[in-house]
Scaffold this motif. Structure first.
Motif, PDB file in Angstrom:
ATOM      1  N   ASP A 171      42.298  48.997  41.873  1.00 33.16           N
ATOM      2  CA  ASP A 171      42.638  50.096  40.959  1.00 33.16           C
ATOM      3  C   ASP A 171      44.020  50.688  41.217  1.00 33.16           C
ATOM      4  O   ASP A 171      44.767  50.989  40.271  1.00 33.16           O
ATOM      5  CB  ASP A 171      41.570  51.182  41.012  1.00 33.16           C
ATOM      6  CG  ASP A 171      41.271  51.677  42.419  1.00 33.16           C
ATOM      7  OD1 ASP A 171      41.848  51.134  43.392  1.00 33.16           O
ATOM      8  OD2 ASP A 171      40.454  52.613  42.553  1.00 33.16           O
ATOM      9  N   ASN A 172      44.393  50.843  42.490  1.00 29.17           N
ATOM     10  CA  ASN A 172      45.706  51.427  42.782  1.00 29.17           C
ATOM     11  C   ASN A 172      46.852  50.480  42.422  1.00 29.17           C
ATOM     12  O   ASN A 172      47.919  50.931  41.998  1.00 29.17           O
ATOM     13  CB  ASN A 172      45.796  51.826  44.253  1.00 29.17           C
ATOM     14  CG  ASN A 172      44.972  53.067  44.562  1.00 29.17           C
ATOM     15  OD1 ASN A 172      44.754  53.902  43.682  1.00 29.17           O
ATOM     16  ND2 ASN A 172      44.500  53.189  45.789  1.00 29.17           N
ATOM     17  N   HIS A 173      46.634  49.174  42.588  1.00 29.17           N
ATOM     18  CA  HIS A 173      47.644  48.215  42.146  1.00 29.17           C
ATOM     19  C   HIS A 173      47.845  48.328  40.635  1.00 29.17           C
ATOM     20  O   HIS A 173      48.973  48.324  40.135  1.00 29.17           O
ATOM     21  CB  HIS A 173      47.226  46.774  42.476  1.00 29.17           C
ATOM     22  CG  HIS A 173      47.059  46.504  43.937  1.00 29.17           C
ATOM     23  ND1 HIS A 173      45.841  46.221  44.496  1.00 29.17           N
ATOM     24  CD2 HIS A 173      47.955  46.464  44.951  1.00 29.17           C
ATOM     25  CE1 HIS A 173      45.980  46.014  45.787  1.00 29.17           C
ATOM     26  NE2 HIS A 173      47.254  46.155  46.101  1.00 29.17           N
ATOM     27  N   ILE A 174      46.724  48.420  39.927  1.00 27.48           N
ATOM     28  CA  ILE A 174      46.790  48.503  38.460  1.00 27.48           C
ATOM     29  C   ILE A 174      47.502  49.782  38.022  1.00 27.48           C
ATOM     30  O   ILE A 174      48.348  49.770  37.114  1.00 27.48           O
ATOM     31  CB  ILE A 174      45.367  48.440  37.861  1.00 27.48           C
ATOM     32  CG1 ILE A 174      44.760  47.049  38.118  1.00 27.48           C
ATOM     33  CG2 ILE A 174      45.376  48.749  36.367  1.00 27.48           C
ATOM     34  CD1 ILE A 174      43.275  46.963  37.846  1.00 27.48           C
ATOM     35  N   ALA A 175      47.181  50.889  38.692  1.00 25.25           N
ATOM     36  CA  ALA A 175      47.815  52.164  38.349  1.00 25.25           C
ATOM     37  C   ALA A 175      49.324  52.117  38.586  1.00 25.25           C
ATOM     38  O   ALA A 175      50.116  52.577  37.755  1.00 25.25           O
ATOM     39  CB  ALA A 175      47.184  53.289  39.156  1.00 25.25           C
ATOM     40  N   LEU A 176      49.738  51.541  39.705  1.00 20.60           N
ATOM     41  CA  LEU A 176      51.167  51.484  40.032  1.00 20.60           C
ATOM     42  C   LEU A 176      51.921  50.495  39.142  1.00 20.60           C
ATOM     43  O   LEU A 176      53.111  50.680  38.869  1.00 20.60           O
ATOM     44  CB  LEU A 176      51.343  51.116  41.507  1.00 20.60           C
ATOM     45  CG  LEU A 176      50.935  52.219  42.498  1.00 20.60           C
ATOM     46  CD1 LEU A 176      50.834  51.664  43.903  1.00 20.60           C
ATOM     47  CD2 LEU A 176      51.944  53.369  42.454  1.00 20.60           C
ATOM     48  N   ARG A 181      47.350  43.803  32.775  1.00 23.57           N
ATOM     49  CA  ARG A 181      48.157  42.667  32.338  1.00 23.57           C
ATOM     50  C   ARG A 181      49.452  42.565  33.143  1.00 23.57           C
ATOM     51  O   ARG A 181      49.804  41.482  33.632  1.00 23.57           O
ATOM     52  CB  ARG A 181      48.472  42.782  30.849  1.00 23.57           C
ATOM     53  CG  ARG A 181      49.260  41.597  30.278  1.00 23.57           C
ATOM     54  CD  ARG A 181      49.455  41.730  28.774  1.00 23.57           C
ATOM     55  NE  ARG A 181      48.173  41.757  28.075  1.00 23.57           N
ATOM     56  CZ  ARG A 181      47.494  40.661  27.741  1.00 23.57           C
ATOM     57  NH1 ARG A 181      47.973  39.454  28.036  1.00 23.57           N
ATOM     58  NH2 ARG A 181      46.344  40.759  27.106  1.00 23.57           N
ATOM     59  N   THR A 182      50.135  43.666  33.316  1.00 14.80           N
ATOM     60  CA  THR A 182      51.394  43.655  34.076  1.00 14.80           C
ATOM     61  C   THR A 182      51.142  43.253  35.523  1.00 14.80           C
ATOM     62  O   THR A 182      51.903  42.469  36.108  1.00 14.80           O
ATOM     63  CB  THR A 182      52.063  45.039  34.022  1.00 14.80           C
ATOM     64  OG1 THR A 182      52.301  45.395  32.674  1.00 14.80           O
ATOM     65  CG2 THR A 182      53.383  45.039  34.782  1.00 14.80           C
ATOM     66  N   ALA A 183      50.077  43.791  36.109  1.00 10.69           N
ATOM     67  CA  ALA A 183      49.760  43.473  37.505  1.00 10.69           C
ATOM     68  C   ALA A 183      49.498  41.980  37.679  1.00 10.69           C
ATOM     69  O   ALA A 183      49.988  41.351  38.631  1.00 10.69           O
ATOM     70  CB  ALA A 183      48.548  44.282  37.957  1.00 10.69           C
ATOM     71  N   GLU A 198      42.053  37.649  41.841  1.00 12.61           N
ATOM     72  CA  GLU A 198      40.866  38.397  41.447  1.00 12.61           C
ATOM     73  C   GLU A 198      41.301  39.789  41.002  1.00 12.61           C
ATOM     74  O   GLU A 198      42.209  40.382  41.586  1.00 12.61           O
ATOM     75  CB  GLU A 198      39.876  38.499  42.610  1.00 12.61           C
ATOM     76  CG  GLU A 198      38.600  39.250  42.251  1.00 12.61           C
ATOM     77  CD  GLU A 198      37.552  39.200  43.357  1.00 12.61           C
ATOM     78  OE1 GLU A 198      36.369  39.441  43.057  1.00 12.61           O
ATOM     79  OE2 GLU A 198      37.916  38.927  44.519  1.00 12.61           O
ATOM     80  N   VAL A 199      40.637  40.304  39.973  1.00  8.39           N
ATOM     81  CA  VAL A 199      40.959  41.634  39.443  1.00  8.39           C
ATOM     82  C   VAL A 199      39.724  42.518  39.545  1.00  8.39           C
ATOM     83  O   VAL A 199      38.625  42.125  39.125  1.00  8.39           O
ATOM     84  CB  VAL A 199      41.421  41.564  37.975  1.00  8.39           C
ATOM     85  CG1 VAL A 199      41.672  42.975  37.422  1.00  8.39           C
ATOM     86  CG2 VAL A 199      42.685  40.719  37.852  1.00  8.39           C
ATOM     87  N   GLU A 200      39.910  43.720  40.101  1.00  3.73           N
ATOM     88  CA  GLU A 200      38.832  44.699  40.165  1.00  3.73           C
ATOM     89  C   GLU A 200      38.781  45.488  38.858  1.00  3.73           C
ATOM     90  O   GLU A 200      39.820  45.967  38.383  1.00  3.73           O
ATOM     91  CB  GLU A 200      39.055  45.656  41.331  1.00  3.73           C
ATOM     92  CG  GLU A 200      38.033  46.772  41.434  1.00  3.73           C
ATOM     93  CD  GLU A 200      38.384  47.775  42.511  1.00  3.73           C
ATOM     94  OE1 GLU A 200      38.074  47.506  43.679  1.00  3.73           O
ATOM     95  OE2 GLU A 200      38.991  48.807  42.175  1.00  3.73           O
ATOM     96  N   VAL A 201      37.587  45.632  38.306  1.00  2.92           N
ATOM     97  CA  VAL A 201      37.414  46.418  37.078  1.00  2.92           C
ATOM     98  C   VAL A 201      36.248  47.377  37.261  1.00  2.92           C
ATOM     99  O   VAL A 201      35.278  47.081  37.955  1.00  2.92           O
ATOM    100  CB  VAL A 201      37.181  45.524  35.841  1.00  2.92           C
ATOM    101  CG1 VAL A 201      38.377  44.634  35.590  1.00  2.92           C
ATOM    102  CG2 VAL A 201      35.915  44.676  36.014  1.00  2.92           C
ATOM    103  N   ASP A 202      36.373  48.536  36.615  1.00  2.00           N
ATOM    104  CA  ASP A 202      35.319  49.554  36.685  1.00  2.00           C
ATOM    105  C   ASP A 202      34.552  49.674  35.373  1.00  2.00           C
ATOM    106  O   ASP A 202      33.457  50.251  35.345  1.00  2.00           O
ATOM    107  CB  ASP A 202      35.927  50.921  37.016  1.00  2.00           C
ATOM    108  CG  ASP A 202      36.711  50.920  38.314  1.00  2.00           C
ATOM    109  OD1 ASP A 202      36.188  50.384  39.304  1.00  2.00           O
ATOM    110  OD2 ASP A 202      37.833  51.450  38.335  1.00  2.00           O
TER     111      ASP A 202
END
Length: 283
Positions: A171-176, A181-183, A198-202
């Motif tokens: 989540d923090n990688h995605i936020a930053l 998609r960008t991550a 691998e991508v974490e999703v909530d």
């Protein structure tokens, strides 16, 4: 699944550090004062609880690092189930050396057997389902390779060993990065073709975005059982599905029934109780 032994190169430095911590500057002054230098002895390690054994090679290394004249014969293999009273190992050698090494050997063996036992409990809880129990990076600093070995001894599998074996976009990688998609695009541009992503999703909305990208796995974090089942249907076998978040032996069966491929659990390594193992003097 075959349980391959750990290379001594991995655990010998840890054993040496643990012994140095215990022996300090003067060695075992109690055993040296009380026990004659030439006295021999035999000890037996016995289980005091039901569990699964892990760490016998490390325990052997402890005793042999104290004295090469000590021998440890395993009566139960790593990965073997034990009941209270079962003999796990018999140890022969100089009595002083046995006394000097016993606590350090038991520290390793009890902790690793506790990890294996906790893992085995979860593995049994999901028996018959496709899901595999795996551990995480939530390990005791310095003991990761040993604890992950203990997870395998308990019938589980290993997630990544460190930050360098795979990309896990949380989540923090995605936020930053400003979005999934960008991550993912940045990760693919940075890593080689053999590195999995691998991508974490909530949420299911995040999952939909992740599934539109070229990734290998999705980490379904803290989702309800109904959401997990829907997520598995959405993934439809295109990526590996992994469930995580406060999973116990009581909740694991329902999670496994959703059809996820993996169930990752951090507490088996960072919070599992040590298996009670005693060491008894025989002669």
């Amino acid at each position: 699944m075959t349980l391959n032994p750990l290379l001594p190169l991995i655990y010998e430095p840890l054993v040496r550090t643990a012994l140095l911590e215990d022996l300090g500057r003067a060695g075992d002054i109690t055993a040296d004062a009380i026990v004659p230098a030439n006295q021999q002895a035999r000890l037996q390690m016995r289980a005091r609880q039901t569990g699964v054994v892990a760490g016998l090679d490390i325990a052997r290394c402890v005793f042999q690092m104290v004295s090469p004249d000590v021998s440890l014969r395993a009566e139960r293999p790593d990965g073997g189930a034990v009941e209270p009273g079962d003999v796990i190992a018999t140890i022969d050698g100089p009595a002083r050396s046995l006394l000097t090494g016993e606590r350090t050997a038991l520290n390793f063996l009890c902790h690793l057997s506790g990890v294996a036992t906790a893992t085995a409990t979860l593995v049994e809880a999901v028996k018959g389902a496709r899901a595999q129990i795996v551990c995480t990076r939530k390990t005791t600093p310095g003991l990761r390779a040993l604890e992950k070995y203990a997870v395998r001894a308990g019938g589980g599998g290993n997630h990544r060993f460190g930050l360098d074996d795979a990309v896990l976009i949380k989540d923090n990688h995605i936020a930053l990065a400003g979005g999934i998609r960008t991550a993912v695009e940045r990760a693919k541009a940075h890593t080689g073709h053999l590195v999995k992503i691998e991508v974490e999703v909530d949420t299911l909305a995040q999952l939909e975005v992740a599934l539109s990208l070229d990734i290998d796995a999705v980490l379904l974090d803290n989702m309800r059982v109904e959401q997990l089942a829907q997520a598995v249907r959405m993934a439809d076998g295109k990526v590996i599905t992994e469930a995580s978040g406060r999973i116990t032996a009581a909740t694991a069966p329902a999670i496994a029934a959703t059809g996820v491929d993996l169930i990752s659990v951090g507490w088996v390594t960072h919070s599992s109780a040590a298996l009670d193992i005693g060491l008894d003097y025989l002669s």
